[in-house]
Design a protein around this motif. Structure first.
Motif, PDB file in Angstrom:
ATOM      1  N   MET A   1     -65.023  13.609  34.251  1.00  0.00           N
ATOM      2  CA  MET A   1     -65.365  12.514  33.360  1.00  0.00           C
ATOM      3  C   MET A   1     -66.510  11.700  33.978  1.00  0.00           C
ATOM      4  O   MET A   1     -66.530  11.469  35.183  1.00  0.00           O
ATOM      5  N   ARG A   2     -67.406  11.265  33.134  1.00  0.00           N
ATOM      6  CA  ARG A   2     -68.527  10.454  33.592  1.00  0.00           C
ATOM      7  C   ARG A   2     -68.291   9.002  33.174  1.00  0.00           C
ATOM      8  O   ARG A   2     -68.181   8.711  31.985  1.00  0.00           O
ATOM      9  N   LEU A   3     -68.215   8.113  34.156  1.00  0.00           N
ATOM     10  CA  LEU A   3     -67.900   6.714  33.908  1.00  0.00           C
ATOM     11  C   LEU A   3     -69.080   5.823  34.259  1.00  0.00           C
ATOM     12  O   LEU A   3     -69.733   6.027  35.286  1.00  0.00           O
ATOM     13  N   ARG A   4     -69.328   4.839  33.395  1.00  0.00           N
ATOM     14  CA  ARG A   4     -70.361   3.837  33.652  1.00  0.00           C
ATOM     15  C   ARG A   4     -69.663   2.519  33.985  1.00  0.00           C
ATOM     16  O   ARG A   4     -68.763   2.081  33.268  1.00  0.00           O
ATOM     17  N   ILE A   5     -70.083   1.889  35.070  1.00  0.00           N
ATOM     18  CA  ILE A   5     -69.429   0.672  35.566  1.00  0.00           C
ATOM     19  C   ILE A   5     -70.450  -0.438  35.732  1.00  0.00           C
ATOM     20  O   ILE A   5     -71.556  -0.207  36.245  1.00  0.00           O
ATOM     21  N   HIS A   6     -70.076  -1.629  35.300  1.00  0.00           N
ATOM     22  CA  HIS A   6     -70.883  -2.840  35.528  1.00  0.00           C
ATOM     23  C   HIS A   6     -69.930  -3.915  36.023  1.00  0.00           C
ATOM     24  O   HIS A   6     -68.970  -4.273  35.340  1.00  0.00           O
ATOM     25  N   HIS A   7     -70.189  -4.426  37.219  1.00  0.00           N
ATOM     26  CA  HIS A   7     -69.314  -5.426  37.854  1.00  0.00           C
ATOM     27  C   HIS A   7     -70.188  -6.595  38.300  1.00  0.00           C
ATOM     28  O   HIS A   7     -71.074  -6.433  39.138  1.00  0.00           O
ATOM     29  N   GLN A   8     -69.932  -7.780  37.715  1.00  0.00           N
ATOM     30  CA  GLN A   8     -70.732  -8.965  38.030  1.00  0.00           C
ATOM     31  C   GLN A   8     -69.822 -10.099  38.495  1.00  0.00           C
ATOM     32  O   GLN A   8     -68.797 -10.386  37.880  1.00  0.00           O
ATOM     33  N   THR A   9     -70.225 -10.732  39.585  1.00  0.00           N
ATOM     34  CA  THR A   9     -69.499 -11.880  40.126  1.00  0.00           C
ATOM     35  C   THR A   9     -70.465 -13.046  40.264  1.00  0.00           C
ATOM     36  O   THR A   9     -71.507 -12.914  40.922  1.00  0.00           O
ATOM     37  N   ASN A  10     -70.131 -14.166  39.623  1.00  0.00           N
ATOM     38  CA  ASN A  10     -70.952 -15.373  39.691  1.00  0.00           C
ATOM     39  C   ASN A  10     -70.232 -16.451  40.495  1.00  0.00           C
ATOM     40  O   ASN A  10     -69.069 -16.768  40.212  1.00  0.00           O
ATOM     41  N   TYR A  11     -70.924 -16.995  41.495  1.00  0.00           N
ATOM     42  CA  TYR A  11     -70.419 -18.140  42.252  1.00  0.00           C
ATOM     43  C   TYR A  11     -71.259 -19.365  41.893  1.00  0.00           C
ATOM     44  O   TYR A  11     -72.492 -19.311  41.945  1.00  0.00           O
ATOM     45  N   ASP A  12     -70.592 -20.453  41.557  1.00  0.00           N
ATOM     46  CA  ASP A  12     -71.270 -21.724  41.293  1.00  0.00           C
ATOM     47  C   ASP A  12     -70.733 -22.770  42.263  1.00  0.00           C
ATOM     48  O   ASP A  12     -69.504 -22.902  42.426  1.00  0.00           O
ATOM     49  N   TYR A  13     -71.637 -23.519  42.904  1.00  0.00           N
ATOM     50  CA  TYR A  13     -71.268 -24.522  43.894  1.00  0.00           C
ATOM     51  C   TYR A  13     -71.682 -25.903  43.398  1.00  0.00           C
ATOM     52  O   TYR A  13     -72.739 -26.069  42.776  1.00  0.00           O
ATOM     53  N   ASP A  14     -70.851 -26.907  43.689  1.00  0.00           N
ATOM     54  CA  ASP A  14     -71.165 -28.258  43.233  1.00  0.00           C
ATOM     55  C   ASP A  14     -72.111 -28.996  44.168  1.00  0.00           C
ATOM     56  O   ASP A  14     -72.499 -30.132  43.912  1.00  0.00           O
ATOM     57  N   ALA A  15     -72.483 -28.347  45.270  1.00  0.00           N
ATOM     58  CA  ALA A  15     -73.461 -28.896  46.212  1.00  0.00           C
ATOM     59  C   ALA A  15     -74.197 -27.729  46.849  1.00  0.00           C
ATOM     60  O   ALA A  15     -73.686 -26.604  46.872  1.00  0.00           O
ATOM     61  N   PRO A  16     -75.408 -27.957  47.358  1.00  0.00           N
ATOM     62  CA  PRO A  16     -76.165 -26.857  47.963  1.00  0.00           C
ATOM     63  C   PRO A  16     -75.400 -26.198  49.113  1.00  0.00           C
ATOM     64  O   PRO A  16     -74.753 -26.880  49.912  1.00  0.00           O
ATOM     65  N   VAL A  17     -75.445 -24.883  49.176  1.00  0.00           N
ATOM     66  CA  VAL A  17     -74.776 -24.137  50.236  1.00  0.00           C
ATOM     67  C   VAL A  17     -75.603 -24.229  51.520  1.00  0.00           C
ATOM     68  O   VAL A  17     -76.811 -23.993  51.510  1.00  0.00           O
ATOM     69  N   GLN A  18     -74.942 -24.571  52.606  1.00  0.00           N
ATOM     70  CA  GLN A  18     -75.634 -24.630  53.892  1.00  0.00           C
ATOM     71  C   GLN A  18     -75.742 -23.254  54.536  1.00  0.00           C
ATOM     72  O   GLN A  18     -76.798 -22.844  55.006  1.00  0.00           O
ATOM     73  N   TYR A  19     -74.588 -22.542  54.565  1.00  0.00           N
ATOM     74  CA  TYR A  19     -74.585 -21.215  55.174  1.00  0.00           C
ATOM     75  C   TYR A  19     -73.380 -20.446  54.639  1.00  0.00           C
ATOM     76  O   TYR A  19     -72.276 -20.989  54.538  1.00  0.00           O
ATOM     77  N   ALA A  20     -73.578 -19.191  54.283  1.00  0.00           N
ATOM     78  CA  ALA A  20     -72.472 -18.370  53.790  1.00  0.00           C
ATOM     79  C   ALA A  20     -72.786 -16.898  54.006  1.00  0.00           C
ATOM     80  O   ALA A  20     -73.947 -16.479  53.956  1.00  0.00           O
ATOM     81  N   GLY A  68     -79.329 -23.791  50.453  1.00  0.00           N
ATOM     82  CA  GLY A  68     -79.806 -24.678  49.406  1.00  0.00           C
ATOM     83  C   GLY A  68     -79.504 -24.237  47.995  1.00  0.00           C
ATOM     84  O   GLY A  68     -79.768 -24.978  47.046  1.00  0.00           O
ATOM     85  N   HIS A  69     -78.912 -23.047  47.824  1.00  0.00           N
ATOM     86  CA  HIS A  69     -78.636 -22.549  46.478  1.00  0.00           C
ATOM     87  C   HIS A  69     -77.341 -23.128  45.922  1.00  0.00           C
ATOM     88  O   HIS A  69     -76.386 -23.401  46.649  1.00  0.00           O
ATOM     89  N   HIS A  70     -77.340 -23.301  44.598  1.00  0.00           N
ATOM     90  CA  HIS A  70     -76.144 -23.757  43.894  1.00  0.00           C
ATOM     91  C   HIS A  70     -75.427 -22.603  43.196  1.00  0.00           C
ATOM     92  O   HIS A  70     -74.297 -22.770  42.747  1.00  0.00           O
ATOM     93  N   GLN A  71     -76.077 -21.456  43.102  1.00  0.00           N
ATOM     94  CA  GLN A  71     -75.495 -20.330  42.378  1.00  0.00           C
ATOM     95  C   GLN A  71     -75.868 -19.022  43.057  1.00  0.00           C
ATOM     96  O   GLN A  71     -76.997 -18.847  43.542  1.00  0.00           O
ATOM     97  N   VAL A  72     -74.913 -18.117  43.085  1.00  0.00           N
ATOM     98  CA  VAL A  72     -75.127 -16.769  43.612  1.00  0.00           C
ATOM     99  C   VAL A  72     -74.560 -15.775  42.608  1.00  0.00           C
ATOM    100  O   VAL A  72     -73.458 -15.976  42.071  1.00  0.00           O
ATOM    101  N   ARG A  73     -75.317 -14.748  42.334  1.00  0.00           N
ATOM    102  CA  ARG A  73     -74.882 -13.711  41.400  1.00  0.00           C
ATOM    103  C   ARG A  73     -74.935 -12.361  42.105  1.00  0.00           C
ATOM    104  O   ARG A  73     -75.959 -11.998  42.693  1.00  0.00           O
TER     105      ARG A  73
END
Length: 266
Positions: A1-20, A68-73
């Protein structure tokens, strides 16, 4: 069987990220009835630092989050060709020795609930494989599938006590009980093609046990079967913490919200 997969994870922060840093186990295993036809990983708001193979033969991408980012995808997508091996994976591979999978973890520690379950199972079986299939059925009889009753840190003992859980809880209970019975057992994270939907809220999880006469064989307790061609194996480990699709650390005072979207289709 041939399967197509799409997996998306969104992170939203209420303040800028210093390090992660994030450890991603999102690439399918290219063996045991799986052939990767195409696979792509996209990071928005971060960068790929390095990639390596861990002790469980999982491909790991280490991602640094841009300060400094507020969002990571995080987006992974591709196509995988699968075959139906009736859940049989076969001989053990990877750097971790087989005896390691007999050891308990904080999420799979044996307690009175699991001991009571194993006692209820009994010993009147003509083979090890029939005993493990009976164990899988017994777990589903005792722990109904229901979301929002447990969380990522719920132990096998706790899930048995409340009598409800999700695929992660079913897998942890099976692993704990199988180890108590003397079988090496491990956790599997991956994807499942569902018959009634394409859009899913999360990836899937099941368990594998090792039998001397067969090798590793999978048990999807939540669905009452052994994995077939509709399943894609991503990562394995002693428990969910070893095989989690995404895990990491973050410095700073910001709080985060996470939204996951998974699509699996033929």
């Amino acid at each position: 069987m041939r399967l197509r997969i799409h997996h998306q994870t969104n992170y939203d922060y209420d303040a800028p990220v210093q390090y992660a840093l994030q450890q991603l186990r999102l690439r399918p295993k290219p063996d045991h009835g799986q052939k990767i036809l195409a696979w792509n990983l996209v990071i928005e708001g971060g960068r790929l630092e390095l990639e390596f193979e861990d002790q469980h033969h999982n491909h790991v991408d280490l991602v640094g989050i841009d300060p400094g980012h507020h969002q990571v995808r995080i987006i992974c997508e591709g196509e995988v060709e699968t075959t139906d091996n009736a859940g049989v994976i076969g001989l053990h591979k990877g750097f971790a020795p087989l005896w390691l999978f007999e050891q308990s973890t904080p999420l799979t520690k044996t307690g009175p609930q699991v001991r009571r379950l194993v006692k209820q199972l009994g010993a009147d079986f003509d083979s090890d494989i029939s005993r493990l299939h009976a164990l899988a059925r017994l777990i589903l009889d005792n722990v109904a599938y229901q979301a929002d009753r447990t969380h990522s840190q719920t132990t096998a003992e706790e899930a048995l006590a409340v009598g409800h859980g999700v695929c992660q809880d079913h897998a942890h209970i099976f692993i704990t009980a199988a180890r108590l019975l003397g079988f090496p057992a491990r956790y599997v994270s991956g994807y499942l093609l569902m018959t009634d939907r394409v859009e899913q809220d999360a990836s899937h999880a099941w368990a594998e046990a090792y039998l001397d006469e067969i090798g590793w064989i999978g048990f999807d307790i939540s669905n009452g079967l052994s994995p077939d061609e509709r399943y894609v194996r991503i990562a394995t480990g002693l428990d969910d913490r070893d095989a989690a699709p995404i895990a990491g650390l973050r410095f700073g005072d910001s709080s985060e919200s996470m939204l996951v979207s998974v699509q699996v289709e033929q």
